[in-house]
Motif scaffolding. Structure first.
Motif, short mmCIF file in Angstrom:
data_model
loop_
_atom_site.label_atom_id
_atom_site.label_comp_id
_atom_site.label_asym_id
_atom_site.label_seq_id
_atom_site.Cartn_x
_atom_site.Cartn_y
_atom_site.Cartn_z
N ARG A 1 -2.75 3.58 4.23
CA ARG A 1 -1.65 3.54 5.18
C ARG A 1 -1.80 4.55 6.31
O ARG A 1 -0.91 4.71 7.11
N ARG B 1 -1.44 5.55 -5.08
CA ARG B 1 -2.06 6.84 -4.80
C ARG B 1 -3.49 6.98 -5.33
O ARG B 1 -3.98 8.07 -5.48
N LEU C 1 -6.17 8.07 -2.34
CA LEU C 1 -6.01 9.35 -1.64
C LEU C 1 -7.35 9.87 -1.15
O LEU C 1 -8.34 9.82 -1.87
N GLY D 1 0.80 -1.22 0.00
CA GLY D 1 0.00 0.00 0.00
C GLY D 1 0.82 1.26 0.00
O GLY D 1 2.03 1.25 0.22
N GLY D 2 0.14 2.35 -0.29
CA GLY D 2 0.77 3.67 -0.27
C GLY D 2 1.45 4.07 -1.56
O GLY D 2 1.92 5.17 -1.69
N LYS D 3 1.48 3.15 -2.55
CA LYS D 3 2.28 3.44 -3.72
C LYS D 3 1.47 3.95 -4.91
O LYS D 3 1.93 4.81 -5.64
#
Lengths: 455, 365
Positions: free
Chosen positions: B80, B55, B58, B51-53
């Motif tokens: 995240r 986007r 958002l 996760g977090g990659k």
């Protein structure tokens, strides 16, 4: 004559070596800190000095240190960020090459304040010869009892290790640096958790710039209050500026943060003006990531005030009419320089250095580069300028680490202030490949809005 | 009574929900369900550190918490970011979030080949769904897209890097399911690629799961490549006795033939239980499996076209409005056509309907 704190002894022959450094008052601060001060007192002095991080963000160092988590039984680490890869910035290199012991001493005091027994210097891979200088200095310090076990009989242990990077700009981002130091791929971590809680090997870690750590030495020497008397307002102390571009005397200057931008560029003490009688067109005052400013906005703020070399004054007007102090890479462009070409060159850099972890930066930087290359080569369209604006807007703030922002800001600022030049490139493609837009109106004094009537 | 845990109150798009401390915004939104769930291309609840990659998830945090009500300065990756008590989150109610998401989809599609017509993932592709919902119909990218050569990683897995969106899910899978790290990322920026250590083949009993976690068609099953489109196959739940894994899988069948075996996926496209390579690649005979029944697929999915689950026939109202009298027809369609033959229920045919599913002699059995 500006007062110096870091480079005041840099001219002394052989200052690189321990004996000369010690004879000229070196390790006095370390002695004072280790023997007569408690770690908290050192942190308190740094807080009092108002020292702000010299790596670019300008975060107060004392505050950063006080955020460090201190759980029992877990080692803490200090990491020195010497991965200075920002185009236009070369101040740390100067510091490490000429007075490595200043950095070692700063590391020693800071490690003492933070309670770190292991400290790493992560140095940029391209600085191939500097690790040798540092290793030699570390060996000398070891021999003279400033490193190792039970330093000077105080019971404090410290070892400093030098680790070379492999030449990636992204490893200057603190969490990517930590990943790289751990031997992994240098991808920035997702925050939180911040390094102050979980950093190197999941232990609390502080990452500071070379200059920040070196500045701890004069702070301890003269005291935090005295240090805070240098500079203006919240920009205390001295700052190393690496000036480059179209200047008579490019180089690293230590400035007291109380001089104006105009004085810095034109006075003989500093850069000595622009060569060949050319006029100033634009300037990037803090390394490639910060917004570019045209001459008129660089010398005077939008309010008509003199712009000073301080964190606040350079940031005056926000991104609309201001810029940032950044890491102090002062790049000056004279009237013969092409802003489009310059922006393209920066976009190419960020495209090349994007780590590829999150999508906006991975795909967006390459796209911006290709569009800018088209404009530069006379193949641009009018709609490309708006497209560029749209791409940068969608990268900025939507990425994991600040590299996305750093890639977006130069493009945004170039379009914001130099839109005429971009349009000229698009409308006169044949002319644009042959000659430059020139100075145009970028140095004309700006109309100053009348101050609001006093109430 | 066990000590009662304090729950955090969170509001997502003005819908309140109470969750345990440490839950991420995305998982809190999944508890609410429906439209407020942010799309996730890289987050995978079964994989640690994912996760977090990408986007795409958002969201805007318009109020940090009760203790600190300041909004967060930037949009945050909901997969995240953990919730705080009293947090207020705007997902689909924030135009800023929708605009950013549109931007991310555009970036993801920038170098994607859009070869859906020949891609095996089509029909069950997260990127297809995402771009259908949030993308635009045309691209503003006028340059050559980046391409890579296809490579075989192992006997059963094909890596088509051109389609990859670098979500890192397969890297985490290979890292966490298997004991050797030989599958990772090479290169940097938009030249980075998924690869194996010096083009090693991957051989591990569970490595086939990288196919299931891949949100696009970058990793495909070589035993099922180009055999059939997913919407022509019928997914059925089945299990077998396997000494390596739980043996619970989905068989993608047409008639009695098994074209593909995958793990069971929930409604967010996440695998419920990882299955081993023997089940996935080698048990292609219906005799190996105990079939439990048809797999429930969302009726919005293209996979469920042709076999409707739980449809209700419209009520016959003519007789009622006509007070019990039969309508007087000028012509009964069944006297001339086989259409709507009551004897043949399309939704009950195995696989797509063929001409031999219909009686030849005009209805007379």
């Amino acid at each position: 004559m500006g007062r110096k704190l870091l480079l005041d002894k840099a001219h002394i022959e052989g200052i690189r070596y321990y004996d000369v450094y010690r004879k000229n008052g070196g390790y006095a601060a370390a002695e004072k800190a280790l023997k007569s001060m408690s770690p908290d007192l050192v942190t308190e002095e740094v807080k009092k000095s108002g020292l702000r991080g010299r790596g670019g963000a300008g975060f107060p160092t004392g505050l950063k240190w006080s955020f460090l988590a201190k759980p029992e039984g877990v080692p803490r680490y200090l990491v020195c960020n010497a991965d200075e890869s920002e185009p236009g910035t070369f101040k740390d290199r100067y510091l490490m090459e000429f007075i490595p012991h200043l950095l070692i001493e700063g590391l020693l005091i800071s490690s003492f304040a933070l309670g770190a027994n292991r400290t790493y210097i992560y140095i940029r891979g391209e600085y191939a010869w500097i690790p040798d200088i540092l290793e030699e200095a570390i060996a000398e310090a070891h021999k003279n009892g400033w490193l190792g076990k039970n330093i000077q009989g105080t019971g404090f242990d410290l070892d400093i290790y030098v680790q070379r990077g492999a030449g990636a700009y992204i490893c200057g981002e603190e969490t990517a640096l930590i990943e790289s130091l751990e031997g992994k791929r240098g991808n920035p971590r997702i925050k939180p958790p911040f390094p102050a809680v979980k950093g190197l090997w999941q232990c609390p870690t502080v990452v500071n710039n070379v200059e920040t750590l070196a500045a701890v030495v004069p702070i301890i020497n003269i005291g935090g209050d005295e240090y805070a008397k240098y500079g203006t307002g919240k920009s205390t102390g001295t700052k190393l500026i690496s000036a480059c571009g179209n200047l008579n005397k490019p180089g690293v200057y230590e400035i007291d943060m109380s001089i104006s931008v105009e004085e810095f560029i034109y006075s003989d003490e500093y850069c000595g003006g622009i060569p060949n009688g050319k006029r100033l067109k634009a300037c990037i005052p803090g390394g490639s990531s910060v917004p570019i400013l045209p001459a008129n906005l660089l010398l005077k703020t939008a309010k008509g005030e003199q712009r000073m070399m301080t964190y606040e004054s350079l940031n005056d007007g926000g991104f609309a009419t201001g810029s940032m102090m950044g890491s102090g890479g002062f790049i000056v462009l004279d009237e013969d320089q092409c802003v489009v070409r310059h922006t393209m060159s920066l976009a190419r850099f960020y495209h090349h250095e994007s780590c590829g972890q999150c999508s906006p930066c991975r795909e967006g930087t390459g796209w911006m580069k290709k569009v800018l290359l088209n404009i530069e080569n006379g193949k641009g369209k009018e709609s490309d300028i708006d497209l560029l604006w749209d791409i940068q807007r969608r990268i900025e703030g939507n990425t994991i680490c600040p590299l996305g922002d750093a890639a977006a800001w130069p493009v945004a600022a170039a379009i914001r202030h130099f839109r005429d030049e971009f349009e000229w490139h698009v409308r006169h493609p044949e002319e644009a490949v042959k000659r430059n837009f020139g100075l145009a109106h970028y140095a004309d004094p700006l109309p100053v809005a009348a101050p609001a009537a006093a109430v | 009574m066990a000590e009662e845990k304090k729950l955090f109150k969170v509001t997502i798009d003005n819908i309140p929900v109470e969750v345990e401390p440490g839950t991420t915004i995305l998982n809190a939104a999944r508890m609410i369900g429906g439209d407020v769930v942010p799309p996730a291309m890289c987050y995978y609840s079964k994989l640690q550190g994912s996760g977090g990659k990408c986007r795409t998830c958002l969201v805007k945090v318009s109020k940090g918490s009760d203790a600190d009500p300041r909004p967060m300065p930037k949009l945050v990756a909901s997969c995240r970011t953990t919730v705080m008590d009293g947090m207020e989150v705007a997902n689909i109610t924030s135009p800023e979030v929708l605009d950013a998401r549109k931007g991310v989809v555009e970036f993801l599609l920038l170098n994607h080949p859009l070869d859906c017509p020949v891609c095996d993932q089509a029909g069950e592709c997260d990127l297809q769904d995402l771009s259908y919902e949030h993308g635009v119909s045309s691209t503003r990218y006028e340059f050559k897209r980046r391409t890579f050569d296809k490579i075989d990683i192992g006997d059963h897995i094909k890596l088509h890097m051109t389609r990859c969106i670098l979500c890192y899910r397969c890297v985490f899978t290979a890292d966490q399911l298997t004991n050797k790290r030989e599958h990772g990322i090479l290169g940097r920026g938009d030249a980075s690629e998924i690869s194996t250590y010096i083009k090693n083949s991957l051989d591990n009993d569970f490595i086939g799961n990288v196919i299931d976690v891949c949100p696009v068609g970058a990793l495909t099953d070589r035993t099922a490549r180009f055999k059939n489109r997913v919407w022509f196959l019928k997914p059925v739940d089945a299990h077998c006795t396997c000494d390596k894994c739980s043996g619970k899988a989905v068989l993608w069948m047409r008639g009695d033939e098994i074209f593909r075996v995958t793990a069971r996926k929930d409604k967010y496209g996440e695998v419920e239980e990882f299955i081993c390579d023997t089940c996935r690649f080698e048990r292609k005979d219906a005799k190996d499996w105990v079939i439990e029944g048809p797999r429930k697929v969302s009726r919005h999915s293209v996979i469920s076209q042709g076999h409707y689950v739980g449809t209700r026939k419209p009520q016959e109202t003519i007789a009622r409005v006509m007070d019990g009298r039969a309508p007087k027809l000028l012509m009964d369609i069944h006297s001339v056509s086989e259409v709507n033959m009551p004897a043949v229920d399309l939704s009950k045919i195995d696989g797509p309907a063929h001409s031999n599913d219909f009686p030849k002699n005009n209805g007379a059995q």
